[in-house]
Design a protein around this motif. Structure first.
Motif, PDB file in Angstrom:
ATOM      1  N   GLY A 419       0.815  -1.211   0.000  1.00 21.57           N
ATOM      2  CA  GLY A 419       0.000   0.000   0.000  1.00 21.57           C
ATOM      3  C   GLY A 419       0.844   1.254   0.000  1.00 21.57           C
ATOM      4  N   ALA A 420       1.931   1.247   0.774  1.00 21.12           N
ATOM      5  CA  ALA A 420       2.813   2.415   0.825  1.00 21.12           C
ATOM      6  C   ALA A 420       3.466   2.663  -0.529  1.00 21.12           C
ATOM      7  CB  ALA A 420       3.872   2.216   1.907  1.00 21.12           C
ATOM      8  N   ILE A 484      -0.163   5.244   7.511  1.00 19.82           N
ATOM      9  CA  ILE A 484      -0.387   4.534   8.775  1.00 19.82           C
ATOM     10  C   ILE A 484      -0.607   3.050   8.484  1.00 19.82           C
ATOM     11  CG2 ILE A 484      -1.850   4.343  10.829  1.00 19.82           C
ATOM     12  CD1 ILE A 484      -2.625   7.294  10.318  1.00 19.82           C
ATOM     13  N   GLU A 485       0.117   2.212   9.183  1.00 18.46           N
ATOM     14  CA  GLU A 485      -0.045   0.759   9.056  1.00 18.46           C
ATOM     15  C   GLU A 485      -1.047   0.289  10.103  1.00 18.46           C
ATOM     16  OE1 GLU A 485       3.917  -0.532   9.646  1.00 18.46           O
ATOM     17  OE2 GLU A 485       4.688   0.559   7.898  1.00 18.46           O
ATOM     18  N   LYS A 486      -2.177  -0.203   9.661  1.00 16.27           N
ATOM     19  CA  LYS A 486      -3.174  -0.707  10.595  1.00 16.27           C
ATOM     20  C   LYS A 486      -2.702  -2.000  11.268  1.00 16.27           C
ATOM     21  CE  LYS A 486      -6.661  -0.603   7.645  1.00 16.27           C
ATOM     22  NZ  LYS A 486      -8.060  -0.681   7.132  1.00 16.27           N
ATOM     23  N   ARG A 531      -0.632   5.598  17.842  1.00 16.79           N
ATOM     24  CA  ARG A 531      -0.707   7.031  18.178  1.00 16.79           C
ATOM     25  C   ARG A 531      -1.080   7.842  16.938  1.00 16.79           C
ATOM     26  NH1 ARG A 531       1.736  10.018  22.380  1.00 16.79           N
ATOM     27  NH2 ARG A 531       2.002   8.732  24.228  1.00 16.79           N
ATOM     28  N   MET A 532      -0.442   7.530  15.794  1.00 16.88           N
ATOM     29  CA  MET A 532      -0.681   8.285  14.571  1.00 16.88           C
ATOM     30  C   MET A 532      -2.119   8.117  14.103  1.00 16.88           C
ATOM     31  SD  MET A 532       1.372  10.245  12.918  1.00 16.88           S
ATOM     32  CE  MET A 532       0.654  11.443  11.817  1.00 16.88           C
ATOM     33  N   TYR A 533      -2.646   6.914  14.235  1.00 22.95           N
ATOM     34  CA  TYR A 533      -4.014   6.652  13.795  1.00 22.95           C
ATOM     35  C   TYR A 533      -5.019   7.473  14.609  1.00 22.95           C
ATOM     36  CZ  TYR A 533      -8.334   4.147  12.779  1.00 22.95           C
ATOM     37  OH  TYR A 533      -9.630   3.831  12.412  1.00 22.95           O
ATOM     38  N   ASP A 555      -4.504  -3.696   5.783  1.00 18.32           N
ATOM     39  CA  ASP A 555      -3.390  -3.486   6.716  1.00 18.32           C
ATOM     40  C   ASP A 555      -2.748  -2.104   6.606  1.00 18.32           C
ATOM     41  OD1 ASP A 555      -2.330  -3.779   4.237  1.00 18.32           O
ATOM     42  OD2 ASP A 555      -0.952  -5.403   4.738  1.00 18.32           O
ATOM     43  N   PHE A 556      -3.277  -1.246   5.722  1.00 13.92           N
ATOM     44  CA  PHE A 556      -2.634   0.049   5.511  1.00 13.92           C
ATOM     45  C   PHE A 556      -3.688   1.089   5.148  1.00 13.92           C
ATOM     46  CE2 PHE A 556      -0.784   3.198   2.636  1.00 13.92           C
ATOM     47  CZ  PHE A 556       0.317   3.629   3.354  1.00 13.92           C
TER      48      PHE A 556
END
Length: 587
Positions: A419-420, A484-486, A531-533, A555-556
């Protein structure tokens, strides 16, 4: 080469890396196939060897797992086997043809191939050099011949010079040696690499600085202190007898020990044989049966024996080629088992296993070819030999399929998500250069270097960790993207919760206080992504019409925040997991 493609053709480095590993692995297998076709007398057995190498689930995973990345060690493997082939071809040349143009071309090709191994990665040079020793042993009569010896030594010197000259010029200009070459030189000198020294802890450095004499003196002093403390009471009643040196064994004693040493030789050979088989079973073969490891050792011995048979039958050059293959694998087996044999471990077994399987395929293929050629040696039997080699190839591949011994695709990256990569590619295409910023972990720092800006996740969160009403966090670009990686990547470090999703539990923990790359590894990456999410969710509540989902998978997720360059957002907010300090808190 990657730098050259990026600089000259302006192709993004990350895009080159995505396809370069496929290109280099393709050429590595094609070179293996080409060399086996040139060495074998059977038409189809080389295809069987390559298919077993590519498809067979026979090999330990670390022998091929690195093929999923663009790494210089594996790129250098392309030139290891050509070095072997050109040297064998040189020794197979008759003495009266040594001055011909074709032979000089063979020497030049060997020099170029060997110098490329050194220019790319020192590990490849080490393997190529050990193989050259094996070939020299296999072609010993010709290697010791004056005409062959002086030409091959001159070629070797030229090959090293070709690789060392540009590196020497760069080094003289202030460019440090590449890591693998520095390590190799340190091993030759009996020391450690600079990288190892830098990574050593202060305690380890202190220990390393102690000389052998100082350590001996300290051990001697400690032993004396222990003797004194343990025998304090007895020392009061009687004197400690003076220590006497153990008398040296006489010549007669040594002579009497010879029969015992001779009697222990078979046991030592058996133990060494079992140790080698165990090491092959651990690092090479991906099968539970132990006999497979012994079969590899037996196969190496049979190749050498088969070579002798062909020499007796006056098929000298072919026999010496078989012996060379056997001696090469014998030397690599010693390299693989160096620690168990008490030899210097020039390469760790996991790295050695990559080259070992690569060359083992060549050796086993020429072994089968030698057996077929021994049975169908006459030129009249060329067609039956090729037909049988075709039948064997089909049978081997069919048996692997029937027995379920085919590799299943299972490559994945712990360093960057698909995804990135997809988002980064689209961001570069959709935006003008230098008009966007990505807030993410470290990888995108270099990926989009020529096109946009990057803001570290840890820096972003730390800037608002202890915020107040005056805290400002401004990112002055038209678009800001948040990666952000879920399900956070392991990033080469596993922990007890590897594979878990981001959560409030993780977000409630303290920000990582480590430096370097460690803050993005293991549990700390889980905390950062969580934290970022939740920062995004809080910011999205404030600006629901502006903060949008750019891309999302299982996942992303990537969010985008467009900005008016005349009225930019302050990204510093109280998102529930940082600490907002008021004036009263300060007082």
């Amino acid at each position: 080469m990657i730098y050259y493609l990026h600089t000259v053709f302006r192709v993004d480095t990350y895009a080159i890396l995505c396809v370069f590993y496929l290109v280099q692995v393709f050429f590595m297998h094609m070179v293996l196939l080409a060399v086996m076709k040139l060495l074998c007398r059977s038409l189809y057995l080389p295809y069987a060897g390559v298919l077993v190498y590519i498809l067979g689930n026979l090999w330990a995973k670390q022998t091929y797992s690195r093929f999923g990345a663009s790494l210089p060690q594996e790129f250098g493997m392309i030139f290891v086997i050509p070095s072997v082939y050109f040297l064998i071809s040189f020794f197979q040349t008759e003495k009266e043809k040594l001055k011909t143009r074709e032979t000089k071309l063979l020497s030049a090709c060997f020099a170029l191939a060997f110098s490329l191994t050194l220019a790319i990665h020192f590990y490849g040079t080490m393997i190529a050099g050990l193989c050259c020793i094996g070939i020299a042993v296999g072609f010993c009569p010709r290697f010791l011949n004056k005409e062959y010896f002086k030409r091959i030594m001159m070629t070797g010197i030229i090959s090293v010079f070709l690789a060392v000259l540009p590196m020497g010029i760069a080094f003289a200009g202030g460019t440090p040696l590449q890591g693998s070459l520095g390590w190799g030189l340190s091993v030759i000198n009996g020391g450690k690499s600079d990288t190892e020294d830098e990574e050593a802890s202060s305690e380890d450095k202190t220990i390393q600085d102690i000389t052998m004499e100082e350590m001996a003196a300290r051990l001697n002093e400690n032993s004396k202190n222990n003797i004194k403390s343990n025998n304090a009471k007895s020392m009061q009643k009687k004197r400690i007898p003076a220590m006497t040196e153990t008398p040296e064994s006489t010549f007669a004693d040594k002579v009497r020990e010879i029969p015992d040493k001779i009697a222990r030789i078979p046991e030592k050979i058996k133990n060494t044989w079992n140790m080698m088989a165990q090491r092959i079973g651990e690092f090479i073969i991906n099968l539970p049966e132990q006999w497979c490891a012994y079969a590899v050792l037996i196969g190496i011995a049979v190749v050498i024996l088969l070579g002798l048979i062909f020499i007796i039958l006056r098929k000298t050059t072919y026999g010496e080629m078989l012996m060379s293959a056997g001696f090469c694998m014998g030397i690599l087996t010693l390299l693989l088992c160096a620690s168990g044999l008490g030899l210097p471990m020039l390469m760790d077994p996991a790295r050695c296993s990559i080259y070992y399987v690569y060359l083992l395929i060549l050796t086993l293929t020429v072994l089968m070819d030698g057996i077929l050629y021994l049975i169908f040696m006459r030129r009249l039997f060329t067609i039956p030999r090729n037909v049988l080699s075709f039948i064997l190839t089909v049978f081997i591949v069919g048996s692997m399929i029937h027995q379920g011994m085919i590799k299943m695709p299972g490559f994945g990256s712990d360093y960057v998500s698909n995804g990135a990569l997809m988002c980064l590619s689209n961001i570069i295409k959709e935006n003008e250069d230098k008009t966007w910023t990505i807030v993410s972990a470290n990888d995108e720092t270099q990926m989009g270097l020529d096109h946009g800006w990057h803001y570290e996740t840890i820096t972003f969160l730390r800037n608002m960790e202890y915020m107040n009403k005056d805290t400002k966090l401004i990112i002055p670009t038209k678009n800001v993207y948040f990666f952000i990686e879920k399900i956070p990547l392991n990033y080469a470090v596993l922990y007890s919760g590897s594979g878990q999703s981001i959560s409030k539990k993780a977000a409630s923990q303290s920000l990582p206080n480590s430096g370097g790359i460690t803050m993005y590894q293991g549990e700390e990456r889980w905390i950062l992504m969580s934290r970022m999410y939740y920062w995004v969710q809080a910011f999205k509540e404030r600006y629901p019409n502006d903060m949008k989902v750019y891309y999302e998978s299982e996942d992303f997720v990537c969010y985008v925040m467009p900005q008016n360059m005349y009225h930019q957002y302050n990204f510093a907010i109280d998102y529930g997991y940082n600490q907002f300090r008021t004036q009263e808190d300060k007082n």
